[in-house]
Scaffold this motif. Structure first.
Motif, PDB file in Angstrom:
ATOM      1  N   HIS A   3       0.836  -1.206   0.000  1.00  0.00           N
ATOM      2  CA  HIS A   3       0.000   0.000   0.000  1.00  0.00           C
ATOM      3  C   HIS A   3       0.869   1.253   0.000  1.00  0.00           C
ATOM      4  CE1 HIS A   3       0.679  -1.509   4.132  1.00  0.00           C
ATOM      5  NE2 HIS A   3       0.911  -0.229   4.416  1.00  0.00           N
ATOM      6  N   ASP A   4       1.935   1.240  -0.793  1.00  0.00           N
ATOM      7  CA  ASP A   4       2.844   2.385  -0.813  1.00  0.00           C
ATOM      8  C   ASP A   4       2.640   3.298  -2.014  1.00  0.00           C
ATOM      9  OD1 ASP A   4       3.729   0.335  -2.507  1.00  0.00           O
ATOM     10  OD2 ASP A   4       5.786   1.107  -2.487  1.00  0.00           O
ATOM     11  N   ILE A   5       1.526   3.152  -2.735  1.00  0.00           N
ATOM     12  CA  ILE A   5       1.297   4.013  -3.884  1.00  0.00           C
ATOM     13  C   ILE A   5       1.015   5.434  -3.400  1.00  0.00           C
ATOM     14  CG2 ILE A   5      -1.190   3.572  -4.000  1.00  0.00           C
ATOM     15  CD1 ILE A   5      -0.905   3.612  -7.079  1.00  0.00           C
ATOM     16  N   GLN A   6       1.588   6.395  -4.093  1.00  0.00           N
ATOM     17  CA  GLN A   6       1.431   7.794  -3.725  1.00  0.00           C
ATOM     18  C   GLN A   6       0.237   8.411  -4.453  1.00  0.00           C
ATOM     19  OE1 GLN A   6       3.359   9.220  -1.391  1.00  0.00           O
ATOM     20  NE2 GLN A   6       4.434   7.275  -1.126  1.00  0.00           N
ATOM     21  N   PRO A   7      -0.336   9.468  -3.891  1.00  0.00           N
ATOM     22  CA  PRO A   7      -1.445  10.141  -4.583  1.00  0.00           C
ATOM     23  C   PRO A   7      -0.999  10.656  -5.958  1.00  0.00           C
ATOM     24  CG  PRO A   7      -1.313  10.858  -2.291  1.00  0.00           C
ATOM     25  CD  PRO A   7      -0.081  10.042  -2.548  1.00  0.00           C
ATOM     26  N   ASN A   8      -1.830  10.441  -6.963  1.00  0.00           N
ATOM     27  CA  ASN A   8      -1.561  10.876  -8.342  1.00  0.00           C
ATOM     28  C   ASN A   8      -0.317  10.223  -8.945  1.00  0.00           C
ATOM     29  OD1 ASN A   8      -3.780  12.666  -8.255  1.00  0.00           O
ATOM     30  ND2 ASN A   8      -2.506  14.243  -7.285  1.00  0.00           N
ATOM     31  N   GLU A   9       0.163   9.139  -8.330  1.00  0.00           N
ATOM     32  CA  GLU A   9       1.336   8.458  -8.902  1.00  0.00           C
ATOM     33  C   GLU A   9       0.913   7.675 -10.144  1.00  0.00           C
ATOM     34  OE1 GLU A   9       4.954   5.404  -7.626  1.00  0.00           O
ATOM     35  OE2 GLU A   9       3.309   5.815  -6.245  1.00  0.00           O
ATOM     36  N   ARG A  10       1.736   7.769 -11.168  1.00  0.00           N
ATOM     37  CA  ARG A  10       1.394   7.099 -12.421  1.00  0.00           C
ATOM     38  C   ARG A  10       1.724   5.613 -12.337  1.00  0.00           C
ATOM     39  NH1 ARG A  10       3.961   7.675 -18.507  1.00  0.00           N
ATOM     40  NH2 ARG A  10       2.589   6.120 -19.427  1.00  0.00           N
ATOM     41  N   SER A  11       0.892   4.829 -12.941  1.00  0.00           N
ATOM     42  CA  SER A  11       1.144   3.391 -13.065  1.00  0.00           C
ATOM     43  C   SER A  11       1.449   3.056 -14.524  1.00  0.00           C
ATOM     44  CB  SER A  11      -0.069   2.589 -12.580  1.00  0.00           C
ATOM     45  OG  SER A  11      -1.206   2.918 -13.355  1.00  0.00           O
ATOM     46  N   PHE A  12       2.089   1.902 -14.743  1.00  0.00           N
ATOM     47  CA  PHE A  12       2.548   1.503 -16.072  1.00  0.00           C
ATOM     48  C   PHE A  12       2.124   0.067 -16.351  1.00  0.00           C
ATOM     49  CE2 PHE A  12       5.366   4.713 -14.437  1.00  0.00           C
ATOM     50  CZ  PHE A  12       5.639   5.538 -15.512  1.00  0.00           C
ATOM     51  N   THR A  13       1.821  -0.189 -17.613  1.00  0.00           N
ATOM     52  CA  THR A  13       1.533  -1.559 -18.050  1.00  0.00           C
ATOM     53  C   THR A  13       2.845  -2.265 -18.383  1.00  0.00           C
ATOM     54  OG1 THR A  13       1.341  -0.937 -20.377  1.00  0.00           O
ATOM     55  CG2 THR A  13      -0.647  -0.808 -19.027  1.00  0.00           C
ATOM     56  N   THR A  14       2.743  -3.573 -18.593  1.00  0.00           N
ATOM     57  CA  THR A  14       3.941  -4.344 -18.937  1.00  0.00           C
ATOM     58  C   THR A  14       4.573  -3.851 -20.235  1.00  0.00           C
ATOM     59  OG1 THR A  14       3.023  -6.295 -17.839  1.00  0.00           O
ATOM     60  CG2 THR A  14       4.794  -6.681 -19.418  1.00  0.00           C
ATOM     61  N   LYS A  15       3.752  -3.532 -21.215  1.00  0.00           N
ATOM     62  CA  LYS A  15       4.281  -3.057 -22.502  1.00  0.00           C
ATOM     63  C   LYS A  15       4.955  -1.700 -22.349  1.00  0.00           C
ATOM     64  CE  LYS A  15       2.999  -2.306 -27.330  1.00  0.00           C
ATOM     65  NZ  LYS A  15       3.800  -1.085 -27.431  1.00  0.00           N
ATOM     66  N   GLU A  16       4.350  -0.815 -21.553  1.00  0.00           N
ATOM     67  CA  GLU A  16       4.954   0.503 -21.346  1.00  0.00           C
ATOM     68  C   GLU A  16       6.306   0.375 -20.655  1.00  0.00           C
ATOM     69  OE1 GLU A  16       0.986   3.345 -20.940  1.00  0.00           O
ATOM     70  OE2 GLU A  16       1.762   2.309 -19.173  1.00  0.00           O
ATOM     71  N   VAL A  17       6.404  -0.538 -19.680  1.00  0.00           N
ATOM     72  CA  VAL A  17       7.692  -0.765 -19.007  1.00  0.00           C
ATOM     73  C   VAL A  17       8.720  -1.312 -19.994  1.00  0.00           C
ATOM     74  CG1 VAL A  17       8.857  -2.093 -17.212  1.00  0.00           C
ATOM     75  CG2 VAL A  17       6.612  -1.083 -16.762  1.00  0.00           C
ATOM     76  N   ALA A  18       8.290  -2.250 -20.837  1.00  0.00           N
ATOM     77  CA  ALA A  18       9.204  -2.818 -21.832  1.00  0.00           C
ATOM     78  C   ALA A  18       9.715  -1.740 -22.776  1.00  0.00           C
ATOM     79  CB  ALA A  18       8.498  -3.927 -22.618  1.00  0.00           C
TER      80      ALA A  18
END
Length: 234
Positions: A3-18
């Motif tokens: 539960h360490d996600i920050q407010p307004n923190e962006r998340s990424f999909t597997t393809k975006e990380v690749a």
């Protein structure tokens, strides 16, 4: 539970990380599996991993290390545990207010986590829909090109067929003309041959008559001059 996600923190999909790490998508999945086997926690949407910036930094560490994967994975798991413990210790205290309780705060956290996961899933779905639309546009464009090629091929085939039919008709007409000319030549030659035969027969008859008169004149008892003259008088 993480539960360490920050407010307004962006998340990424597997393809975006690749794409960001310039590695293949299966390689990202492989690194994630190695980390999870050693105790690393990812945010999840069902069976799909959801990456935040700290996860990407862990993957970069795996990509750029010369150490065995198991060793670097153990180190990164320990780093995550320390980070999560520090996050728990430095949580912002919420002032007590009438009607609020630790249970309410836990429910609020769970609701925020649920909304964050839903937001990540929605973003990933939007990315997938965008990719699908792009692929659909490419397919439609290719179908239009194929239709144009087929239509052009049919038109060219019809033109070639018309030219072939015209050439065939011209050849047939030319053949008929030559055949008629040859027929006329043959008839003319046959007439000429017949005329030559008739002339030859006349010559033969004339020669036979002459020979007969000569023979008759030679058999009559006259003088040589008389016999010779009588032959021409007849």
């Amino acid at each position: 539970m993480r539960h360490d996600i920050q407010p307004n923190e962006r998340s990424f999909t597997t393809k975006e990380v690749a794409d960001e790490l310039e590695i293949a998508t299966p390689t990202v999945r492989k690194y994630g599996q190695v980390l999870e086997r050693n105790g690393y926690e990812f945010f999840k949407d069902g069976d799909r991993r959801i990456f935040v910036r700290s996860d990407i930094e862990s993957l970069i560490a795996i990509r750029d290390t010369d150490k065995p994967l198991g060793e670097i994975a153990t180190y990164l798991v320990n780093q995550q545990k320390l980070r999560l413990d520090g996050f728990n210790e430095t949580e912002i205290a919420v002032p007590d207010s009438p009607g609020s309780s630790p249970q309410d705060l836990d429910q609020l956290k769970e609701s925020l986590m649920f909304l964050a996961n839903e937001l990540v899933a929605t973003r990933e779905m939007n990315v997938q829909l965008t990719n699908d639309m792009s692929q659909l546009k490419t397919t439609v464009s290719q179908l239009q090109q194929d239709h144009h090629v087929i239509s052009s091929g049919i038109g060219n085939s019809a033109q070639r067929t018309a030219r072939i039919e015209k050439l065939t008709e011209q050849q047939n007409n030319h053949y008929e003309t030559l055949l008629q000319q040859e027929k006329e030549k043959t008839e003319y030659l046959q007439k000429e041959i017949q005329n030559m035969r008739d002339e030859q027969k006349k010559e033969w008859r004339s020669q036979n008559d002459f020979n007969k008169r000569l023979e008759e004149s030679m058999t009559k008892p006259k003088g040589t001059l008389g016999r010779f003259m009588s032959m021409f008088r007849k």
